[in-house]
Design an enzyme around this catalytic site. Structure first.
Site, PDB file in Angstrom:
ATOM      1  N   ARG A  69      36.637  94.522   0.263  1.00 34.10           N
ATOM      2  CA  ARG A  69      37.118  95.540   1.201  1.00 34.10           C
ATOM      3  C   ARG A  69      37.559  96.760   0.399  1.00 34.10           C
ATOM      4  NH1 ARG A  69      41.583  94.494   2.858  1.00 34.10           N
ATOM      5  NH2 ARG A  69      42.050  92.418   2.076  1.00 34.10           N
ATOM      6  N   TYR A 197      29.260  94.738   2.370  1.00 35.00           N
ATOM      7  CA  TYR A 197      30.179  93.631   2.094  1.00 35.00           C
ATOM      8  C   TYR A 197      30.884  93.179   3.379  1.00 35.00           C
ATOM      9  CZ  TYR A 197      34.216  90.967   0.978  1.00 35.00           C
ATOM     10  OH  TYR A 197      35.157  89.969   1.007  1.00 35.00           O
ATOM     11  N   GLY A 199      33.783  92.056   4.647  1.00 32.73           N
ATOM     12  CA  GLY A 199      35.034  92.578   5.197  1.00 32.73           C
ATOM     13  C   GLY A 199      34.919  94.003   5.722  1.00 32.73           C
ATOM     14  N   LYS A 206      38.206  91.969  10.458  1.00 35.58           N
ATOM     15  CA  LYS A 206      39.396  92.777  10.169  1.00 35.58           C
ATOM     16  C   LYS A 206      39.437  94.039  11.042  1.00 35.58           C
ATOM     17  CE  LYS A 206      40.556  90.063   6.750  1.00 35.58           C
ATOM     18  NZ  LYS A 206      41.668  89.127   6.888  1.00 35.58           N
ATOM     19  N   HIS A 226      47.540  88.553  11.362  1.00 34.78           N
ATOM     20  CA  HIS A 226      46.778  88.017  10.228  1.00 34.78           C
ATOM     21  C   HIS A 226      47.347  86.624   9.905  1.00 34.78           C
ATOM     22  CE1 HIS A 226      45.320  88.860   5.812  1.00 34.78           C
ATOM     23  NE2 HIS A 226      44.468  88.130   6.478  1.00 34.78           N
ATOM     24  N   SER A 248      46.450  88.254   1.562  1.00 38.22           N
ATOM     25  CA  SER A 248      45.160  87.748   1.080  1.00 38.22           C
ATOM     26  C   SER A 248      45.388  87.049  -0.266  1.00 38.22           C
ATOM     27  CB  SER A 248      44.195  88.917   0.876  1.00 38.22           C
ATOM     28  OG  SER A 248      44.110  89.670   2.061  1.00 38.22           O
ATOM     29  N   CYS A 250      46.631  84.033  -0.898  1.00 35.04           N
ATOM     30  CA  CYS A 250      47.818  83.176  -1.033  1.00 35.04           C
ATOM     31  C   CYS A 250      47.570  81.789  -0.455  1.00 35.04           C
ATOM     32  CB  CYS A 250      49.021  83.811  -0.351  1.00 35.04           C
ATOM     33  SG  CYS A 250      49.728  85.173  -1.274  1.00 35.04           S
ATOM     34  N   GLY A 251      46.324  81.480  -0.119  1.00 35.52           N
ATOM     35  CA  GLY A 251      46.002  80.111   0.286  1.00 35.52           C
ATOM     36  C   GLY A 251      46.079  79.844   1.782  1.00 35.52           C
ATOM     37  N   LYS A 252      45.760  80.831   2.607  1.00 37.89           N
ATOM     38  CA  LYS A 252      45.787  80.584   4.060  1.00 37.89           C
ATOM     39  C   LYS A 252      44.772  79.525   4.460  1.00 37.89           C
ATOM     40  CE  LYS A 252      45.660  84.146   6.884  1.00 37.89           C
ATOM     41  NZ  LYS A 252      45.167  85.319   6.140  1.00 37.89           N
ATOM     42  N   ASN A 254      43.510  77.181   2.642  1.00 40.07           N
ATOM     43  CA  ASN A 254      43.958  75.861   2.152  1.00 40.07           C
ATOM     44  C   ASN A 254      45.022  75.259   3.064  1.00 40.07           C
ATOM     45  OD1 ASN A 254      42.272  76.195   0.006  1.00 40.07           O
ATOM     46  ND2 ASN A 254      43.877  76.564  -1.502  1.00 40.07           N
ATOM     47  N   ASP A 277      42.530  82.603   9.674  1.00 34.28           N
ATOM     48  CA  ASP A 277      42.759  83.997   9.261  1.00 34.28           C
ATOM     49  C   ASP A 277      43.421  84.878  10.320  1.00 34.28           C
ATOM     50  OD1 ASP A 277      42.477  85.943   7.175  1.00 34.28           O
ATOM     51  OD2 ASP A 277      40.809  86.844   8.241  1.00 34.28           O
ATOM     52  N   SER A 368      33.656  86.076  -4.260  1.00 36.48           N
ATOM     53  CA  SER A 368      32.448  85.545  -3.613  1.00 36.48           C
ATOM     54  C   SER A 368      32.875  84.690  -2.417  1.00 36.48           C
ATOM     55  CB  SER A 368      31.614  84.737  -4.605  1.00 36.48           C
ATOM     56  OG  SER A 368      32.396  83.736  -5.223  1.00 36.48           O
ATOM     57  N   ARG A 369      31.986  84.542  -1.449  1.00 35.46           N
ATOM     58  CA  ARG A 369      32.398  84.000  -0.150  1.00 35.46           C
ATOM     59  C   ARG A 369      31.441  82.950   0.393  1.00 35.46           C
ATOM     60  NH1 ARG A 369      37.247  86.316   2.311  1.00 35.46           N
ATOM     61  NH2 ARG A 369      37.889  87.839   0.777  1.00 35.46           N
ATOM     62  N   GLY A 494      48.357  69.870  -0.591  1.00 37.51           N
ATOM     63  CA  GLY A 494      48.707  68.889   0.443  1.00 37.51           C
ATOM     64  C   GLY A 494      50.209  68.618   0.520  1.00 37.51           C
ATOM     65  N   ASN A 496      52.515  70.585   0.516  1.00 40.27           N
ATOM     66  CA  ASN A 496      53.207  71.549   1.380  1.00 40.27           C
ATOM     67  C   ASN A 496      53.518  70.942   2.756  1.00 40.27           C
ATOM     68  OD1 ASN A 496      53.097  73.451  -0.624  1.00 40.27           O
ATOM     69  ND2 ASN A 496      51.196  74.381   0.108  1.00 40.27           N
TER      70      ASN A 496
END
Ligand code: OXD
Ligand code: MN
Length: 586
Positions: A69, A197, A199, A206, A226, A248, A250-252, A254, A277, A368-369, A494, A496
C-alpha cells in the site's frame, strides 16, 4: 450486461474516459473464472502451480516498485480540507478528478475493461453494501472473486438502486510517480491508478470497507473497523465473540485463527474464525453491538505463516488460492521465509529471478500474500455468513509495546476504552524500514484507513457508546513485552487463548480484577499457566502485568504530541488523559 440504469450510465462514463477496446460484465460464474484464468495464463499475468499439490492455485508477481500500500499517495478528497483531518493526505475533489482524469484518459486503450459488481457482507444482510469496480486487470477480477461476493449476487442485492460505491481502477503503465489512490467519501467514489498491488487495487477491502465505509458509518450510525472477529466456544457449547484491532503486522490473522492450548482443547474449548481484518458493527435489537465480516476471503501476509504459527491459515491456502510475490519451487509449488519447511535448493524469487537460499536475498517479498477463500479455513465459524452478524462481548485493542503496556488490562468504562483505542501505538520492528523501537501512533489501527477527520472519528466512537444499551467491554492486550535483553517474555500465538479466557470471564462477571491507575488488571493467579509453567513463571507473569511509571511518563508525552495535531479532538479524550495522569501521580 445488467439492467440497472445507474450502473450502466456510470460504466459508460468510465469507458468514455479510459477508452477500452471492449467491456466485459462480470457475472461470477465458474465458466467465467475458467475463461479468465486461461487468458491470464496465456499472457503470463498468472502462473499455474502444481495442480496435484495445490489444486486451483496460481502465482502472480507484481512490478518490483509496486509491492505494498502507498500511504503517501493515498488521499481523502473531501470538499473541505478539515473534514479529511490532520492524519490523512488531502486533495480538493475537483482538482483530484481533473488530475486523475488526465492519467485515466485512454489508459485502457488496447485493453479490456472488466465491470465487477461486488457485495461486501453476506447476501441478504441488512449490513451489506454493493460496490462496482471497473478495472483493466484480470488479476483484480480473480482476487475480487475470492475476497468478495462477486457478480450477479451483488446486482440482485442492488436491484434498481443507485446506492453503490463507484470504483475505477486502471494499471495504466504502473508509473509510481503517477500512482494515486483517491477516495471521494462525499461521492461514494474511489479512483486508483498506476498500481497492481492488492491493497491499492482490490477496492472492496481497505478503500471501500474501511475508508468509505467508516465515513458511511458515521453518517448512518454504525462502525467500520480494522478488526478481526473470533468466537470462543466453551465446553457447554456457548459461543462468545471478540472483535480486535491491531496495527498491520501485529498478528491479526494469527489471533483470528488461533488454536487453543491442549489443556483447553481437551476441556472442549474451540476458537471460531469469523473474519481476520475488517468488522462492520451495528446496534442490534437486543441492545448489543453486532458484527459482520464484510469480506469473503483472506488477503494474508505469507512470510511467517507456518504449521506452527498458524496451521489454519496454511491449510486454507492449499487450494483455490492466488499467491503473490512468493518463491516458485522447481515442483511448481510455493515457498516463503518462515514457512517452517526447508527451502528448495533452487527456485524463482518474487522478482522472477533464479534464486538459492544462500543467495543472501529474501526469496519471497516480506509483504508477499495469499488470497484464499474464507470458507476453506478449518476454523471458519458456522456463523460467519449469518446475515444478522454475531454479538460482540469484548473489543480488544493492542500493538507491539516492549515495555509500557501490560499483557492485558480492561478499561473502566466505554469512554476510557475509547481513550485506550485513541492512544494505541505500535513500535517499529527490524522488519520495517527506519529506526527500531519507534512508536507509531495508530488509533484503533485506523490511522491509514479512516476516511474522515480522526477527531470526528473519536467523537463517533464516544457517540456510539451513548447509544449502545449493552456495549462490549473494552480491553488492551500486548503480546510483545520484552525483558532487558529484548527477548519476548510471553509465548504468544495459541497461548494468547489464556488471556482471551480471562477477558471472557471478566465479561461474564466470573472473575475479579485489580484496580490500577491504567485500568483493571488480572490478579497473577487468574491467568492460567497450566502447561506453560516452565516458560512463564508466576514472577514473569507479575512482570508482564507490571506498570512502569517512567515508561508511562514517556508514553503520555508521546500521546500529547500526537493529540496536538488535532483541532477536533473531543474534550472527553483530553479529560481521560488528565485523569490517567492524576491516577498515575506523574
Ligand atoms: C492489511 C493491512 O493488508 O492492514 O490488512 O495492511
Ligand atoms: Mn489490515
Amino acid at each position: 450486461m445488467y439492467s440497472n440504469k445507474a450502473v450502466q450510465n456510470w460504466v459508460e462514463e468510465m469507458a468514455k474516459l479510459t477508452k477500452p477496446d471492449n467491456i466485459v460484465w462480470i457475472d461470477g460464474s465458474e465458466e467465467e473464472k475458467e475463461r479468465l484464468e486461461k487468458q491470464a495464463l496465456e499472457t503470463g499475468e498468472i502462473i499455474e502451480l502444481n495442480q496435484e499439490k495445490l489444486p486451483g492455485c496460481f502465482l502472480h508477481r507484481t512490478e518490483v516498485n509496486d509491492v505494498a500500500r502507498v500511504e503517501g499517495r493515498t488521499f481523502i478528497c473531501t470538499r473541505r480540507k478539515e473534514d479529511a483531518g490532520p492524519t490523512n493526505n488531502w486533495m480538493d475533489p475537483t482538482e483530484a478528478y481533473e488530475k486523475l482524469s488526465k492519467i485515466f484518459d485512454g489508459s485502457m486503450k488496447g485493453r479490456t475493461m472488466y465491470v465487477i459488481p461486488y457485495l461486501m457482507g453476506p447476501a441478504g444482510s441488512p449490513f451489506s453494501k454493493v460496490g462496482v469496480e471497473v478495472t483493466d486487470s484480470i488479476y483484480v477480477v480473480l482476487n475480487m472473486r475470492i475476497m468478495t461476493r462477486m457478480g450477479k449476487v451483488a446486482m440482485d442485492h442492488l436491484g434498481d438502486s443507485d446506492d453503490f460505491v463507484k470504483g475505477l481502477h486502471s494499471k495504466a503503465n504502473l508509473d509510481p510517480e503517477n500512482r494515486y489512490i483517491c477516495h471521494f467519501p462525499e461521492d461514494n467514489t474511489i479512483w486508483s491508478v498506476n498500481s497492481g498491488y492488492g491493497g491499492n487495487v482490490l477496492l472492496g477491502k481497505k478503500c471501500f470497507a474501511l475508508r468509505i465505509a467508516s465515513y458511511m458509518g458515521r453518517q448512518e450510525g454504525w462502525m467500520a473497523e480494522h478488526m478481526l472477529i473470533l468466537g470462543i466456544e466453551d465446553p457447554k457449547g456457548n459461543v462468545s465473540y471478540i472483535a480486535a484491532a491491531f496495527p498491520s503486522a501485529c498478528g491479526k490473522t494469527n489471533l483470528a485463527m488461533l488454536i487453543p492450548p491442549e489443556v483447553y482443547a481437551k476441556e472442549g474449548y474451540k476458537v471460531w474464525t469469523v473474519g481476520d481484518d475488517i468488522a462492520w458493527m451495528r446496534i442490534g435489537e437486543d441492545g448489543r453491538l453486532w458484527a459482520i465480516n464484510p469480506e469473503a476471503g483472506f488477503f494474508g501476509v505469507a512470510p511467517g505463516t507456518s504449521m506452527k504459527s498458524n496451521p489454519n491459515a496454511l491449510l486454507t491456502t492449499q487450494k483455490n488460492t492466488i499467491f503473490t510475490n512468493v518463491v516458485l519451487t522447481p515442483e511448481n509449488t510455493v515457498w516463503w521465509e518462515g514457512m517452517g519447511v526447508e527451502p528448495p535448493a533452487t527456485g524463482i524469487d518474487w522478482k522472477g529471478n533464479p534464486w538459492t537460499p544462500d543467495s543472501g536475498e529474501k526469496g519471497a517479498h516480506p509483504n508477499s500474500r495469499f488470497t484464499a477463500p474464507a470458507c476453506q479455513c478449518p476454523s471458519i465459524s458456522p456463523e460467519w455468513e449469518n446475515p444478522k452478524g454475531v454479538p460482540i462481548s469484548a473489543i480488544l485493542f493492542g500493538g507491539r509495546r516492549a515495555k509500557v503496556a501490560p499483557l492485558v488490562y480492561q478499561s473502566f468504562d466505554w469512554e476510557h476504552g475509547v481513550f485506550m483505542g485513541a492512544t494505541m501505538g505500535s513500535e517499529t520492528t527490524a522488519a520495517a524500514m527506519g529506526a527500531v523501537g519507534v512508536v507509531r501512533r495508530d488509533p484503533m489501527a485506523m490511522l491509514p484507513f479512516c476516511g474522515y477527520n480522526m477527531g470526528d472519528y473519536f467523537a463517533h466512537w464516544l457517540e456510539m457508546g451513548k447509544k449502545i444499551p449493552n456495549p462490549p467491554k473494552i480491553f488492551n492486550v500486548n503480546w510483545f513485552r520484552t525483558n532487558d535483553e529484548g527477548k519476548f517474555i510471553w509465548p504468544g500465538f495459541g497461548e494468547n487463548f489464556r488471556v482471551l479466557k480471562w477477558i471472557l470471564d471478566r465479561c461474564e462477571g466470573k472473575v475479579d480484577a485489580v484496580e490500577s491507575p491504567i485500568g483493571y488488571l488480572p490478579d497473577v493467579n487468574d491467568i492460567d499457566l497450566t502447561g506453560i509453567e516452565d516458560e512463564v513463571s508466576k514472577e514473569t507473569l507479575a512482570n508482564l502485568l507490571s506498570i512502569d511509571k517512567e515508561s508511562w511518563k514517556e508514553e503520555i508525552n508521546s500521546q500529547s504530541e500526537f493529540f496536538a495535531k488535532f483541532d477536533r479532538l473531543p474534550a472527553e479524550i483530553k479529560k481521560q488523559q488528565e485523569a490517567l495522569i492524576k491516577r498515575l501521580g506523574i
